[in-house]
Structure formats: structure tokens, C-alpha cells
Design a protein around this motif. Structure first.
Motif, PDB file in Angstrom:
ATOM      1  N   LEU A   1       0.913  -0.848   0.537  1.00  0.00           N
ATOM      2  CA  LEU A   1      -0.036  -0.485  -0.092  1.00  0.00           C
ATOM      3  C   LEU A   1       0.692   1.147  -0.378  1.00  0.00           C
ATOM      4  O   LEU A   1       0.429   2.430  -0.985  1.00  0.00           O
ATOM      5  CB  LEU A   1      -1.330  -0.365   0.725  1.00  0.00           C
ATOM      6  N   LYS A   2       1.884   1.279   0.790  1.00  0.00           N
ATOM      7  CA  LYS A   2       3.426   2.382   0.488  1.00  0.00           C
ATOM      8  C   LYS A   2       3.401   2.173  -0.891  1.00  0.00           C
ATOM      9  O   LYS A   2       3.248   3.920  -1.335  1.00  0.00           O
ATOM     10  CB  LYS A   2       4.061   2.276   1.325  1.00  0.00           C
ATOM     11  N   GLY A   3       3.510   1.290  -1.335  1.00  0.00           N
ATOM     12  CA  GLY A   3       4.523   1.875  -2.232  1.00  0.00           C
ATOM     13  C   GLY A   3       3.067   1.625  -4.346  1.00  0.00           C
ATOM     14  O   GLY A   3       3.703   3.292  -4.302  1.00  0.00           O
ATOM     15  N   LEU A   4       1.985   1.771  -3.693  1.00  0.00           N
ATOM     16  CA  LEU A   4       1.381   2.173  -4.744  1.00  0.00           C
ATOM     17  C   LEU A   4       1.300   3.811  -4.276  1.00  0.00           C
ATOM     18  O   LEU A   4       0.385   4.110  -5.203  1.00  0.00           O
ATOM     19  CB  LEU A   4      -0.107   1.574  -4.500  1.00  0.00           C
TER      20      LEU A   4
ATOM     21  N   THR B   1       3.262   5.980  -2.832  1.00  0.00           N
ATOM     22  CA  THR B   1       4.673   6.345  -3.386  1.00  0.00           C
ATOM     23  C   THR B   1       4.309   6.521  -5.076  1.00  0.00           C
ATOM     24  O   THR B   1       5.037   7.107  -5.563  1.00  0.00           O
ATOM     25  CB  THR B   1       5.792   5.432  -2.904  1.00  0.00           C
ATOM     26  N   LEU B   2       4.080   5.606  -5.308  1.00  0.00           N
ATOM     27  CA  LEU B   2       3.885   6.069  -7.152  1.00  0.00           C
ATOM     28  C   LEU B   2       2.439   6.773  -7.572  1.00  0.00           C
ATOM     29  O   LEU B   2       2.518   7.195  -9.031  1.00  0.00           O
ATOM     30  CB  LEU B   2       3.645   4.409  -7.708  1.00  0.00           C
ATOM     31  N   GLY B   3       1.880   7.194  -6.171  1.00  0.00           N
ATOM     32  CA  GLY B   3       0.854   8.362  -7.251  1.00  0.00           C
ATOM     33  C   GLY B   3      -0.075   7.538  -7.634  1.00  0.00           C
ATOM     34  O   GLY B   3      -0.971   8.128  -8.032  1.00  0.00           O
ATOM     35  N   LEU B   4      -0.338   6.185  -7.251  1.00  0.00           N
ATOM     36  CA  LEU B   4      -1.529   5.881  -8.291  1.00  0.00           C
ATOM     37  C   LEU B   4      -2.439   5.222  -6.481  1.00  0.00           C
ATOM     38  O   LEU B   4      -4.065   5.253  -7.320  1.00  0.00           O
ATOM     39  CB  LEU B   4      -1.112   4.509  -8.515  1.00  0.00           C
ATOM     40  N   LEU B   5      -2.220   5.003  -5.760  1.00  0.00           N
ATOM     41  CA  LEU B   5      -3.377   4.702  -4.693  1.00  0.00           C
ATOM     42  C   LEU B   5      -3.458   6.429  -3.890  1.00  0.00           C
ATOM     43  O   LEU B   5      -2.825   6.653  -3.399  1.00  0.00           O
ATOM     44  CB  LEU B   5      -3.607   3.546  -3.781  1.00  0.00           C
ATOM     45  N   LEU B   6      -4.867   7.022  -3.357  1.00  0.00           N
ATOM     46  CA  LEU B   6      -5.165   7.793  -2.393  1.00  0.00           C
ATOM     47  C   LEU B   6      -5.916   7.379  -1.229  1.00  0.00           C
ATOM     48  O   LEU B   6      -6.790   5.840  -1.477  1.00  0.00           O
ATOM     49  CB  LEU B   6      -5.184   8.604  -3.246  1.00  0.00           C
ATOM     50  N   LYS B   7      -5.402   7.631  -0.098  1.00  0.00           N
ATOM     51  CA  LYS B   7      -6.519   7.297   1.182  1.00  0.00           C
ATOM     52  C   LYS B   7      -8.075   7.853   0.726  1.00  0.00           C
ATOM     53  O   LYS B   7      -7.694   9.819   0.891  1.00  0.00           O
ATOM     54  CB  LYS B   7      -6.282   8.195   2.041  1.00  0.00           C
ATOM     55  N   LYS B   8      -8.726   7.506   0.951  1.00  0.00           N
ATOM     56  CA  LYS B   8     -10.307   8.052   0.787  1.00  0.00           C
ATOM     57  C   LYS B   8     -10.735   8.167   2.313  1.00  0.00           C
ATOM     58  O   LYS B   8     -11.421   9.110   2.763  1.00  0.00           O
ATOM     59  CB  LYS B   8     -11.382   6.482  -0.083  1.00  0.00           C
ATOM     60  N   ASN B   9     -10.682   7.538   3.112  1.00  0.00           N
ATOM     61  CA  ASN B   9     -11.167   7.467   4.943  1.00  0.00           C
ATOM     62  C   ASN B   9     -10.362   6.252   5.898  1.00  0.00           C
ATOM     63  O   ASN B   9      -9.129   5.872   4.950  1.00  0.00           O
ATOM     64  CB  ASN B   9     -12.816   7.499   4.542  1.00  0.00           C
ATOM     65  N   ASP B  10     -11.163   6.415   6.857  1.00  0.00           N
ATOM     66  CA  ASP B  10     -10.690   5.645   7.111  1.00  0.00           C
ATOM     67  C   ASP B  10     -10.805   3.932   6.761  1.00  0.00           C
ATOM     68  O   ASP B  10     -10.345   2.920   7.519  1.00  0.00           O
ATOM     69  CB  ASP B  10     -10.881   5.678   8.922  1.00  0.00           C
TER      70      ASP B  10
ATOM     71  N   GLY C   1     -10.558   2.937   3.679  1.00  0.00           N
ATOM     72  CA  GLY C   1      -9.948   2.503   2.269  1.00  0.00           C
ATOM     73  C   GLY C   1      -9.710   3.636   1.988  1.00  0.00           C
ATOM     74  O   GLY C   1      -9.106   4.306   2.390  1.00  0.00           O
ATOM     75  N   TYR C   2      -9.428   2.933   0.440  1.00  0.00           N
ATOM     76  CA  TYR C   2      -8.696   3.260  -1.020  1.00  0.00           C
ATOM     77  C   TYR C   2      -9.720   3.878  -1.840  1.00  0.00           C
ATOM     78  O   TYR C   2     -10.419   2.744  -2.187  1.00  0.00           O
ATOM     79  CB  TYR C   2      -7.788   3.433  -1.034  1.00  0.00           C
ATOM     80  N   GLN C   3      -8.918   4.517  -2.623  1.00  0.00           N
ATOM     81  CA  GLN C   3      -9.825   4.605  -3.927  1.00  0.00           C
ATOM     82  C   GLN C   3      -7.896   5.183  -5.124  1.00  0.00           C
ATOM     83  O   GLN C   3      -6.886   5.802  -4.924  1.00  0.00           O
ATOM     84  CB  GLN C   3     -10.286   6.347  -4.481  1.00  0.00           C
ATOM     85  N   TRP C   4      -8.016   5.136  -6.537  1.00  0.00           N
ATOM     86  CA  TRP C   4      -7.209   4.672  -7.306  1.00  0.00           C
ATOM     87  C   TRP C   4      -7.272   6.140  -7.798  1.00  0.00           C
ATOM     88  O   TRP C   4      -8.487   7.266  -8.195  1.00  0.00           O
ATOM     89  CB  TRP C   4      -7.640   4.398  -8.452  1.00  0.00           C
ATOM     90  N   ALA C   5      -5.959   6.854  -8.007  1.00  0.00           N
ATOM     91  CA  ALA C   5      -5.707   8.341  -8.803  1.00  0.00           C
ATOM     92  C   ALA C   5      -6.099   8.457  -9.989  1.00  0.00           C
ATOM     93  O   ALA C   5      -6.333   9.166 -10.133  1.00  0.00           O
ATOM     94  CB  ALA C   5      -4.582   8.529  -8.015  1.00  0.00           C
ATOM     95  N   ASN C   6      -5.690   7.417 -10.650  1.00  0.00           N
ATOM     96  CA  ASN C   6      -5.801   7.368 -11.554  1.00  0.00           C
ATOM     97  C   ASN C   6      -6.050   5.990 -12.658  1.00  0.00           C
ATOM     98  O   ASN C   6      -4.678   4.871 -12.275  1.00  0.00           O
ATOM     99  CB  ASN C   6      -5.200   8.093 -12.573  1.00  0.00           C
ATOM    100  N   LYS C   7      -7.219   5.331 -12.432  1.00  0.00           N
ATOM    101  CA  LYS C   7      -7.135   3.261 -12.368  1.00  0.00           C
ATOM    102  C   LYS C   7      -6.081   2.944 -13.756  1.00  0.00           C
ATOM    103  O   LYS C   7      -6.284   2.055 -13.730  1.00  0.00           O
ATOM    104  CB  LYS C   7      -8.706   4.025 -12.523  1.00  0.00           C
TER     105      LYS C   7
END
Length: 328
Positions: free
Chosen positions: A170-173, A175-184, A186-192
Motif C-alpha cells: 500500500l505504501k508503494g502504491l 509512493t507511485l502516486g496511484l493510490l489515495l487514502k479515501k477515508n479511515d 479504504g482507498y481510491q485510485w488516483a488514476n485507474k
């Protein structure tokens, strides 16, 4: 390499070469990066520093402007090539290199040390999202948006990896700018689409070869559709998977995924090993992936078509993307 690491390395090596203590503090509210105080034998000198990993011609002009605007300017760099050190000296710009080389000409003080070789490129920490293990987790996050809200334990079980890998991936994703924290939760994709592209690259370059089990020949008296698939995790990928999904592509290259060991696979499918066989067999690496009966997950089928790269494969990949992947 972070600015803090460059500063601390440079000050430590300056102390080693000159026995000069140096201290620094951040300048978060200013254009420059840090306050630097050097405790020279005669008196302390304070600088306002700009920190760079290394410099090129493109930023020399900006450094000159900074030096003109800030009389206490100091450049701190991890690496300075000889021609740039000479230019900096000619421009009267004070610098400190992370290896301990230094040029300071200020308030009657003149220091020039130029005897230490360039430091080696720092080893980059491997991004765990694009390792063989990380790509399994990455895949599970891509095949269903529901997985972005799974607990780390559930995600580890679904990807078939140890729990300790999940936070690193999760940290790696992120760092790549692909994954964003949505709320406590889960996550969401920055650009799927970008995430899918990067997973396919990682699958092609890192994961696919590790999954390879060997080649098998297709019996002359049986069609590929007549091959018995003995387990729920024995499924067609690539071109035959694409045919199952679209009824558009007639397979010429065959990919089959399985969770069976070699002897079990041969016994159950009655396929025989052949280095020149039509069917390339790979290890199944997913638990769930929105599969159609007998077919690998659409994302995986799509990936192998993109890797094929020929016109017919790319046309079929487009159909699969529009039908199955836009809603992932």
C-alpha cells in the motif's frame, strides 16, 4: 534521497575533514530549504541553503539569482561534477558537497577543499508494489473496487501473501502516486487507467516469468475447448480467455493457468509436456477476480493481449476493456 539526508551527510563529512561542527534547521516558510550554521574556529557563520541532489546547466541560472538575492547563500549538493564546481567558484557561489568538498568565500574566510571523489549513487529502496509479491496484491486491488475497502488481513488471504506485505505494498502504491487514502475505511485510485498500465508493465517484466510452469501440446484429436479444466483455478488466459469473453478472437497462442502441480496437472488434463507445445501453462496467483466460467479474470486476459501487441490482440483487448474493465 531526501534533503535532510543530504544535509546531514554533508555536515558529517565536513566535520570529518575540517573538524568543523555544523547545525541546521528547516526553512519551511521561506523560498530556501534550511538554515546552516558552521562553527569555524574564528567565528560561526550562518547560511541560508538550497539543497539539491545534483545540478545541471538548467538550474545554474536560478542558483545565481538566489545567491544575488541572499548574501548568505549556500548550495548543498549530494553530487557536484568538476565542471560545475569550477563554474560555481567563478560565480562566487558557496557550496558544500556531501562528500566533504567545500568552497566558502565569505567575510574574510576562504575555504576550498576539492580532494574527495563523488559519492556513489544511493541505492534506491525497492518499491514493494512492483515486486512479485506486491503485484499479486496490486492485482487484487485492481480487479474489484470492493477490495480497496477490505481489511489488510482479508486482502492478504485473497492475494495469498503474508500479512506483513500488505502495508508495504500500500505504501508503494501511494509512493507511485496511484493510490489515495479515501477515508479511515479504504482507498481510491488516483488514476485507474494508469494503475492498470503500471500493473501490466510489472506483470510482463517481473511476475509472469516467475509463474511459468512449462509448455504442453494440444492433442490432435481434441479442440482446446474440450480440455478438461479439473479445478476452479485452472482457467484459460490470453487468446483463449479472450475468445471466451468476446467470441471474437480465434486463438492461435494458448495460455492456461492452474493451481495444480505438474504430475497432478498431467493426470487431470491429459496434456503432455512438450517444449514446442502450443499451450503455455502458468501458476494461478489469484483467489477471486470476477472470472467467467473457465476463464481467467478479464484484467489478466487483457494484460496478455496487450503484451502480445499484434493488431488482432489489441482489437480484442479494446473490446474486453469496454465490456469488463471500465466498471472495475
Amino acid at each position: 534521497m531526501e534533503e535532510r539526508e543530504i544535509i546531514e551527510t554533508a555536515l558529517a563529512n565536513l566535520n570529518r575533514t575540517l573538524m568543523v561542527q555544523g547545525y541546521w534547521d528547516g526553512l519551511n516558510h521561506r523560498e530556501l530549504d534550511a538554515y546552516i550554521t558552521l562553527y569555524l574556529p574564528e567565528r560561526p557563520i550562518t547560511f541560508e541553503a538550497e539543497v539539491k541532489y545534483e545540478i545541471r546547466e538548467s538550474i545554474l541560472r536560478n542558483l545565481k539569482l538566489l545567491a544575488e538575492e541572499n548574501s548568505n547563500f549556500l548550495l548543498i549538493a549530494y553530487r557536484l561534477y568538476p565542471k560545475y564546481k569550477k563554474l560555481l567558484q567563478e560565480m562566487g557561489i558557496n557550496y558544500l558537497e556531501a562528500n566533504g568538498n567545500v568552497f566558502i568565500k565569505k567575510q574574510g574566510t576562504f575555504i576550498l577543499i576539492n580532494q574527495y571523489p563523488l559519492l556513489k549513487e544511493p541505492e534506491k529502496e525497492a518499491n514493494r508494489a512492483i515486486t512479485k509479491t506486491g503485484l499479486r496484491v496490486f492485482f487484487q486491488l485492481l480487479v474489484s473496487n470492493e477490495n480497496l475497502f477490505k481489511t489488510q488481513r482479508d486482502l492478504a488471504e485473497q492475494a495469498g501473501v503474508a500479512l506483513g506485505n500488505i502495508p508495504l505494498v500500500l505504501k508503494g502504491l501511494k509512493t507511485l502516486g496511484l493510490l489515495l487514502k479515501k477515508n479511515d475505511l479504504g482507498y481510491q485510485w488516483a488514476n485507474k487507467d494508469e494503475a492498470v498500465d503500471q500493473w501490466i508493465t510489472g506483470y510482463r517484466d517481473t511476475l509472469k516469468a516467475a509463474l511459468y510452469q512449462g509448455r504442453y501440446r494440444l492433442p490432435k484429436d481434441r479442440l482446446w475447448t474440450e480440455i478438461h479444466l479439473p479445478t476452479p483455478k485452472t482457467r484459460w488466459g490470453g487468446e483463449p480467455g479472450a475468445d471466451l469473453l468476446t467470441n471474437y478472437l480465434r486463438p492461435e497462442k494458448f495460455i492456461l493457468f492452474t493451481d495444480l502441480k505438474k504430475t497432478e496437472f498431467i493426470k487431470a488434463t491429459r496434456l503432455m509436456p512438450d517444449p514446442n507445445g502450443e499451450i503455455a501453462v502458468y501458476e494461478t496467483f489469484w483467489e477471486k477476480g470476477n472470472e467467467k466460467e473457465g476463464c481467467a479474470p478479464p484484467l489478466l486476459v487483457y494484460a496478455d493481449l496487450i503484451i502480445n501487441g499484434d493488431k488482432r490482440s489489441l482489437e480484442t483487448a479494446k473490446l474486453i476493456y469496454e465490456e469488463y474493465l471500465t466498471e472495475l
